[in-house]
Design a protein around this motif. Structure first.
Motif, short mmCIF file in Angstrom:
data_model
loop_
_atom_site.label_atom_id
_atom_site.label_comp_id
_atom_site.label_asym_id
_atom_site.label_seq_id
_atom_site.Cartn_x
_atom_site.Cartn_y
_atom_site.Cartn_z
N ASP A 78 4.80 -1.72 2.85
CA ASP A 78 5.98 -1.09 2.29
C ASP A 78 7.17 -1.32 3.22
O ASP A 78 7.07 -1.16 4.44
N SER A 79 8.31 -1.72 2.64
CA SER A 79 9.49 -2.01 3.45
C SER A 79 10.41 -0.81 3.64
O SER A 79 11.34 -0.86 4.45
N GLY A 80 10.19 0.26 2.87
CA GLY A 80 11.06 1.42 2.98
C GLY A 80 12.39 1.21 2.27
O GLY A 80 12.61 0.19 1.59
N LEU A 81 13.27 2.17 2.41
CA LEU A 81 14.54 2.16 1.69
C LEU A 81 15.51 1.13 2.28
O LEU A 81 15.35 0.70 3.43
N PRO A 82 16.53 0.73 1.51
CA PRO A 82 17.51 -0.24 2.01
C PRO A 82 18.10 0.18 3.35
O PRO A 82 18.49 1.34 3.53
N GLY A 83 18.14 -0.76 4.28
CA GLY A 83 18.73 -0.50 5.58
C GLY A 83 17.82 0.19 6.57
O GLY A 83 18.21 0.38 7.74
N HIS B 14 9.53 -4.86 9.80
CA HIS B 14 8.10 -5.03 10.10
C HIS B 14 7.65 -6.43 9.67
O HIS B 14 8.04 -6.93 8.61
N PRO B 15 6.81 -7.09 10.49
CA PRO B 15 6.42 -8.48 10.16
C PRO B 15 5.66 -8.62 8.84
O PRO B 15 5.64 -9.71 8.27
N ARG B 16 5.02 -7.53 8.37
CA ARG B 16 4.29 -7.62 7.11
C ARG B 16 5.06 -7.01 5.93
O ARG B 16 4.52 -6.88 4.83
N ALA B 17 6.31 -6.63 6.16
CA ALA B 17 7.10 -5.99 5.10
C ALA B 17 7.23 -6.92 3.89
O ALA B 17 7.54 -8.11 4.04
N LEU B 18 7.02 -6.37 2.72
CA LEU B 18 7.12 -7.18 1.50
C LEU B 18 8.50 -7.80 1.36
O LEU B 18 8.63 -8.96 0.97
N ALA B 19 9.54 -7.04 1.70
CA ALA B 19 10.90 -7.55 1.52
C ALA B 19 11.19 -8.76 2.39
O ALA B 19 12.10 -9.54 2.09
N GLY B 20 10.43 -8.92 3.48
CA GLY B 20 10.64 -10.07 4.36
C GLY B 20 9.74 -11.25 4.06
O GLY B 20 9.84 -12.28 4.73
N ALA B 21 8.88 -11.10 3.08
CA ALA B 21 7.95 -12.19 2.75
C ALA B 21 8.69 -13.36 2.10
O ALA B 21 9.71 -13.17 1.43
N ASP B 22 8.17 -14.54 2.31
CA ASP B 22 8.73 -15.73 1.66
C ASP B 22 8.54 -15.60 0.15
O ASP B 22 7.40 -15.54 -0.33
N PRO B 23 9.64 -15.52 -0.62
CA PRO B 23 9.48 -15.29 -2.06
C PRO B 23 8.72 -16.40 -2.78
O PRO B 23 7.99 -16.13 -3.74
N VAL B 24 8.87 -17.62 -2.31
CA VAL B 24 8.15 -18.73 -2.97
C VAL B 24 6.66 -18.61 -2.72
O VAL B 24 5.84 -18.76 -3.64
N GLY C 242 0.80 -1.22 0.00
CA GLY C 242 0.00 0.00 0.00
C GLY C 242 0.83 1.26 0.00
O GLY C 242 0.28 2.35 0.11
N GLY C 243 2.15 1.13 -0.12
CA GLY C 243 2.99 2.32 -0.12
C GLY C 243 2.98 3.05 1.21
O GLY C 243 3.11 4.28 1.26
N ASP C 244 2.89 2.29 2.29
CA ASP C 244 2.69 2.85 3.63
C ASP C 244 3.72 3.91 4.01
O ASP C 244 3.41 4.88 4.71
N LEU C 245 4.98 3.71 3.60
CA LEU C 245 6.06 4.57 4.06
C LEU C 245 6.33 5.73 3.11
O LEU C 245 7.30 6.47 3.30
N GLY C 246 5.48 5.90 2.11
CA GLY C 246 5.67 7.00 1.18
C GLY C 246 5.27 8.35 1.74
O GLY C 246 5.59 9.38 1.18
N GLY C 247 4.55 8.35 2.87
CA GLY C 247 4.07 9.62 3.41
C GLY C 247 3.04 10.24 2.49
O GLY C 247 2.54 9.60 1.56
N SER C 248 2.72 11.50 2.71
CA SER C 248 1.80 12.22 1.84
C SER C 248 2.22 13.69 1.79
O SER C 248 2.41 14.31 2.83
N ARG C 249 2.35 14.20 0.58
CA ARG C 249 2.70 15.60 0.43
C ARG C 249 1.49 16.50 0.62
O ARG C 249 1.63 17.72 0.69
N LEU C 250 0.30 15.92 0.72
CA LEU C 250 -0.94 16.65 0.90
C LEU C 250 -1.58 16.25 2.24
O LEU C 250 -1.40 15.12 2.71
#
Length: 268
Positions: free
Chosen positions: A87-92, A98-108, A44-52
């Motif tokens: 959303d997992s945010g930027l590298p590092g 976060h337990p629901r972060a896409l980058a931590g999901a099982d790729p298979v 959902g792009g959670d960590l993108g913030g909002s400019r508005l």
């Protein structure tokens, strides 16, 4: 241009607005050619913030989901599927833990979930990120792995989306949004021209739709970031590598059927 009636193309993206930035021309042109376009959004792009400012009680994912729905309609998307990862945010960054972060999901497991949608839709083609995640974002890398696994499981023809960094350096002079994203992450981006298999272009009408779809993501993209004067130079092409399951060949897929999709050097 050949008709693509009866064809279904699934585009897998990491964050709302990626679909407009990296494949907006392609999705609109596929839909105009008669293909059924299915858009799968991983987070959902959670960590993108909002400019508005947000509405009372509204969250960033709420706003971004609404913007995504508007953009998808402009691009001719027939079905929008939300996978519901975070959303997992930027590298590092801390978002990776976060337990629901896409980058931590099982790729298979993620690839199988995408494969189930591919099978349910009868999609013969899958568009997904390249193996470098276009600019190294961990969510884009995860979307690459999921797309590659889905293609392997289903036999769908794969294309890996990327950007031509040599073209952008000459034509756009750092005006593409990927430049800022790569700079923020402290990483490189894209591929050199010789690596690109297919570049999909668009005329004024398609470019206008792409710009409108990008601006539908108003919480993320300001109008002056995509000014009309320089828009064609920065966003007039979208670039793809052949999928791993194509044996390095680009010929024979739906993108080549678009009237001004160009097969580039090194892929013949």
């Amino acid at each position: 241009m050949h008709t693509l009636s009866g064809q279904t193309v699934l585009a897998l993206h990491a964050h709302p607005d990626d679909e407009s930035i990296f494949t907006g021309l392609t999705l609109r042109r596929l839909a105009d050619a008669g293909a059924r376009v299915v858009l799968v959004m991983a987070t959902g792009g959670d960590l993108g913030g909002s400019r508005l400012p947000l509405e009372p009680g509204e969250t960033v994912p709420d706003r971004r989901r609404r913007e995504l729905t508007d953009a998808a309609a402009l691009l001719g998307v027939h079905r929008l599927v939300l996978l519901g990862h975070r959303d997992s945010g930027l590298p590092g960054g801390p978002g990776l833990r976060h337990p629901r972060a896409l980058a931590g999901a099982d790729p298979v497991a993620l690839g199988r979930a995408v494969a189930e949608i591919v099978d349910a839709e009868g999609a013969g083609t899958v568009l997904h990120d390249d193996d470098a995640g276009i600019y190294g974002h961990p969510d884009h890398r995860a979307a690459h792995a999921a797309g590659a696994i889905a293609c392997s499981l289903t036999g769908a023809h794969g294309y890996r989306m990327t950007v031509d960094r040599e073209h952008l350096a000459l034509a756009a002079r750092d005006r593409h949004l990927v430049h800022g994203a790569a700079h923020a992450a402290g990483v490189g981006y894209g591929r050199v021209t010789a690596e690109i298999a297919v570049a999909v272009g668009g005329g004024p009408a398609e470019l206008a739709v792409k710009r409108s779809a990008m601006l539908a993501h108003a919480s993320q993209i300001a109008p002056d970031a995509v000014d009309e004067a320089g828009f064609a130079a920065a966003y007039g092409y979208e670039w793809f590598l052949p999928g791993e399951n194509t044996g390095g060949r680009a010929r024979g897929g739906v993108l080549e059927a678009l009237g001004n999709a160009h097969l580039l050097a090194g892929t013949r």
